[in-house]
Enzyme design. Structure first.
Site, PDB file in Angstrom:
ATOM      1  N   ALA A   1     -11.552  74.883 -90.578  1.00 38.17           N
ATOM      2  CA  ALA A   1     -10.855  75.381 -89.385  1.00 38.17           C
ATOM      3  C   ALA A   1     -10.252  74.230 -88.590  1.00 38.17           C
ATOM      4  CB  ALA A   1     -11.812  76.186 -88.515  1.00 38.17           C
ATOM      5  N   TYR A   2     -11.021  73.165 -88.431  1.00 31.63           N
ATOM      6  CA  TYR A   2     -10.531  71.987 -87.707  1.00 31.63           C
ATOM      7  C   TYR A   2      -9.300  71.417 -88.403  1.00 31.63           C
ATOM      8  CZ  TYR A   2     -10.690  67.338 -85.530  1.00 31.63           C
ATOM      9  OH  TYR A   2     -10.375  66.178 -84.851  1.00 31.63           O
ATOM     10  N   GLY A   3      -9.382  71.245 -89.714  1.00 30.37           N
ATOM     11  CA  GLY A   3      -8.257  70.698 -90.468  1.00 30.37           C
ATOM     12  C   GLY A   3      -7.021  71.573 -90.380  1.00 30.37           C
TER      13      GLY A   3
END
Length: 266
Positions: A170-172
């Site tokens: 999700a962060y990426g």
């Protein structure tokens, strides 16, 4: 519109990399954002620090002032549209203009495969790491356009946005979307003389990496081993890259995502 620097701008040596500029920094209470606040002020900018934790903001603001810089702070939640707009408005109220902005603030979710990411965590990282920079850029472009006329914006992305990221999916994904917003904004606002770039830091000594290490023991050793320079970056080294991109010395650089990763993605 002709945005070519004149002869004086290309030949005179400034007193500081950001001399005479007003800078707005999100996530400025700690880590890379706090390092950027200290550095930008030392390079001649008047800075407004924004973050959620006022105690941290006050401490960094006092550090900058004690070193002879000009700084103030405003509490800002990147997940709250009204808060973001008010923070950008505040920099104009305080200093009368906005020249440059460093959208550094972000949040972190526990590492793990995509099927283990909780929906609430996904929504939160979207709100802060993607919607927040979008809101900030919109407000910053408006403020630059209405005051300084021309300027520059740098978004803090991540090398984790440049390839698949199974540990932080999700962060990426949000950071990769920030890269796209950066490129789109560069094309849209370049004709007005507003440059928009991003930096993609690698392994850096920040709270996020320390938290990730707690969830994934041995992480730091693995990251260092995969970095040709064989070390982690200090937050100020990342801030240095942002300062250059925001300065007039990067006057013909826009729409780039600059890796600052010690060669990890070479």
């Amino acid at each position: 519109m002709d945005n070519t620097p004149n002869a004086d701008e290309t030949t005179l040596t400034p007193t500081g990399l950001l001399a005479g500029k007003v800078a707005f920094i999100t996530g400025a209470g700690r880590g890379i954002g706090a390092a950027a606040a200290r550095l930008f002020a030392a390079e001649g900018a008047r800075v407004l620090l924004a973050a959620r934790t006022e105690e941290q903001l006050k401490a960094v603001t006092e550090e900058v002032r004690a070193a002879g810089g000009t700084a103030d702070h405003v509490v800002c939640d990147l997940a709250d549209a009204a808060s973001v707009r008010a923070a950008v408005d505040r920099v104009v109220e305080l200093y009368g203009r906005l020249d440059v902005a460093f959208n550094n603030g972000a949040t972190f979710v526990p590492p793990g495969p995509m099927d283990r990411v909780r929906e609430t965590d996904f929504d939160h990282v979207y709100a802060v790491n993607l919607r927040g920079p979008w809101l900030a850029m919109v407000a910053e472009v408006g403020a630059i356009r209405a005051t300084a006329g021309t300027g520059a914006i740098v978004n803090n992305s991540s090398v984790g946005s440049l390839t698949g990221n199974p540990e932080l999916p999700a962060y990426g994904a949000m950071k990769r979307a920030v890269n796209s917003l950066t490129e789109s904004a560069a094309i849209t606002y370049g004709p007005e003389g507003i440059r928009v770039n991003a930096i993609a830091p690698g392994n850096t000594r920040t709270e996020m990496i320390r938290t990730w290490e707690g969830e994934s023991p041995g992480l730091v050793e693995r990251l260092v081993a995969n970095t040709p320079l064989r070390r982690a970056a200090e937050p100020v080294e990342i801030a240095q890259a942002a300062a250059w991109l925001l300065s007039d010395r990067a006057s013909f650089v826009t729409g780039t995502v600059l890796r600052v990763d010690g060669g990890a993605r070479a």
